[in-house]
Design an enzyme around this catalytic site. Sequence first.
Site, PDB file in Angstrom:
ATOM      1  N   SER A  79      35.986  47.905   4.036  1.00  0.00           N
ATOM      2  CA  SER A  79      34.583  47.876   4.444  1.00  0.00           C
ATOM      3  C   SER A  79      33.723  48.770   3.558  1.00  0.00           C
ATOM      4  O   SER A  79      34.187  49.767   3.002  1.00  0.00           O
ATOM      5  CB  SER A  79      34.462  48.333   5.901  1.00  0.00           C
ATOM      6  OG  SER A  79      35.172  47.459   6.751  1.00  0.00           O
TER       7      SER A  79
ATOM      8  N   ARG B 198      23.997  29.913   0.279  1.00  0.00           N
ATOM      9  CA  ARG B 198      22.964  29.465  -0.644  1.00  0.00           C
ATOM     10  C   ARG B 198      23.550  28.560  -1.732  1.00  0.00           C
ATOM     11  O   ARG B 198      24.737  28.247  -1.723  1.00  0.00           O
ATOM     12  CB  ARG B 198      22.244  30.678  -1.232  1.00  0.00           C
ATOM     13  CG  ARG B 198      21.508  31.502  -0.183  1.00  0.00           C
ATOM     14  CD  ARG B 198      21.062  32.849  -0.718  1.00  0.00           C
ATOM     15  NE  ARG B 198      20.093  32.707  -1.797  1.00  0.00           N
ATOM     16  CZ  ARG B 198      19.729  33.704  -2.594  1.00  0.00           C
ATOM     17  NH1 ARG B 198      20.274  34.913  -2.439  1.00  0.00           N
ATOM     18  NH2 ARG B 198      18.832  33.510  -3.544  1.00  0.00           N
TER      19      ARG B 198
ATOM     20  N   TYR C 219       0.838  -1.201   0.000  1.00  0.00           N
ATOM     21  CA  TYR C 219       0.000   0.000   0.000  1.00  0.00           C
ATOM     22  C   TYR C 219       0.873   1.250   0.000  1.00  0.00           C
ATOM     23  O   TYR C 219       1.856   1.327   0.739  1.00  0.00           O
ATOM     24  CB  TYR C 219      -0.940  -0.004   1.210  1.00  0.00           C
ATOM     25  CG  TYR C 219      -2.111  -0.934   1.019  1.00  0.00           C
ATOM     26  CD1 TYR C 219      -3.377  -0.444   0.704  1.00  0.00           C
ATOM     27  CD2 TYR C 219      -1.952  -2.310   1.110  1.00  0.00           C
ATOM     28  CE1 TYR C 219      -4.445  -1.305   0.498  1.00  0.00           C
ATOM     29  CE2 TYR C 219      -3.004  -3.181   0.902  1.00  0.00           C
ATOM     30  CZ  TYR C 219      -4.252  -2.667   0.595  1.00  0.00           C
ATOM     31  OH  TYR C 219      -5.308  -3.518   0.377  1.00  0.00           O
TER      32      TYR C 219
ATOM     33  N   HIS D 278      32.081  39.680   8.044  1.00  0.00           N
ATOM     34  CA  HIS D 278      30.966  40.459   8.592  1.00  0.00           C
ATOM     35  C   HIS D 278      30.061  41.003   7.492  1.00  0.00           C
ATOM     36  O   HIS D 278      30.538  41.630   6.545  1.00  0.00           O
ATOM     37  CB  HIS D 278      31.447  41.685   9.396  1.00  0.00           C
ATOM     38  CG  HIS D 278      32.686  41.471  10.196  1.00  0.00           C
ATOM     39  ND1 HIS D 278      32.686  40.897  11.435  1.00  0.00           N
ATOM     40  CD2 HIS D 278      33.982  41.760   9.915  1.00  0.00           C
ATOM     41  CE1 HIS D 278      33.925  40.846  11.897  1.00  0.00           C
ATOM     42  NE2 HIS D 278      34.729  41.362  10.986  1.00  0.00           N
TER      43      HIS D 278
END
EC number: 2.7.7.23
Length: 459
Positions: free
Chosen positions: A405, A333, A103, A363
């Site tokens: 930065s 990702r 099943y 960061h």
Amino acid sequence: MLTQEIIIVILAAGKGTRMKSNHPKVLHFLGGKTILEHVIETAQSIKPKKIILVYSDQKKPVLSNIYNIPIQWIIQKKPQGTGHAILLAIKKISDNTEILVLYGDVPFISPVSIKKLQKSKKQSKISLLTAKVKNPNGYGRILRKKGKVISIIEDQDASNEQKNIKEIYSGIFIAQSKDLTRWLKKIDKKNEKQEFYATDIIALAHLEGSFIKTIEPLNYEEILGINNKLQLSNLEKIFQKKQINKLLINGVTIKDPSHFIFRGTLQHGQNVEIDTGVILENNVILGDDVKIGPGCIIRNSSIDSNTNIQAYTIIENSKIGKGCIIGPFAHLRSNTLLDRNVHIGNFVETKDTFIKNESKVKHLSYLGNSEIGSKVNIGAGSITCNYDGANKFKTIIGDNVLVGSNTQLIAPIKIAKNTTIAAGTTVTKDVNTPCLVYNTKEQKYKKNWMRSKKIIKKN
């Protein structure tokens, strides 16, 4: 191993209305796979002559092209019961062969129990998988006379006395196709649901004088079916517990097993540690001495040895090299590839990016469609601007580059090795030789300037 002359029929034509969902019942997920996928994998492991799957939807389930062995798909256009569904399948079988009926909503049946069932079939015309349970509600009951099986009564058709019977029928059985055809052509729809019940063949077999053998599975959980979301949730808990116990026995340290979720497959080395609240999905590979911090989600990715995944990091469809430090709160990702000793820090997001040995992105940065050389340092707040609203473009950064930065790299762009990019720079053109890259920004002053004051409203 079972003989290859067996044909497996999987019944998956039920509409599953009690699931209260637009999705077919057997395509709901259990442990990272569809319910039906579990059943097909078990059937496949037995190496049968053929697998026939009876379904009800006009469109074949998405699983139809996944498996190496061919599956014959047969549609049951109208819901006329399990007996009718089995007969549809047998009509596609030309010779007299052994038929195993499974099943699509009973996912935990094991190859070991099926082997026991087939072995017992040698002693009878038909062999049934049954079990004695404390709560038989919802299952067909085995009716016996002087110890011999004489029939099966469905739960909704059972009398109060019959409902007290604790021996239930799983629906799983083995019989010869010739016998099944003869019995199935004799059953009728005189029951509560006005359907052809496959269970009615048991009484017919008994009336013919056939011996009916019953076998119990290794454990009761193997025959648990799924009809609603509560049962699905209960089976998910059973699945999780089994998988976690296997990992613990095989040497994985799971600090809080009650708050670890595992949906898929895991290959692991030695001394792997998994903290609380971790979710692993699809196919995950963890090398020796890998540590996974609390709250991490890792999906379809491989992580090489001595890598530390810190708290609340998400990794999807990526490959992480040896000795890396990832997180906390990083998001890697699809198609992120990290070489050895790479450091991805707080609130860094990557996608379609390859980062070579000993580079650091520590960061608040985004790297997309990028190729980063070795020993590169990406400063806080740096962004690869890879999308123009229609197309994505690549950023290539050479070895030993220092990116200050708050830098924006407007792709497509290439940065030569040993280049330094000053903080706050917007880079719009290729840098072909090592140099200092900066934007001239004049710092201005406004004398006698005062901050605005709050306006106090009068009542």
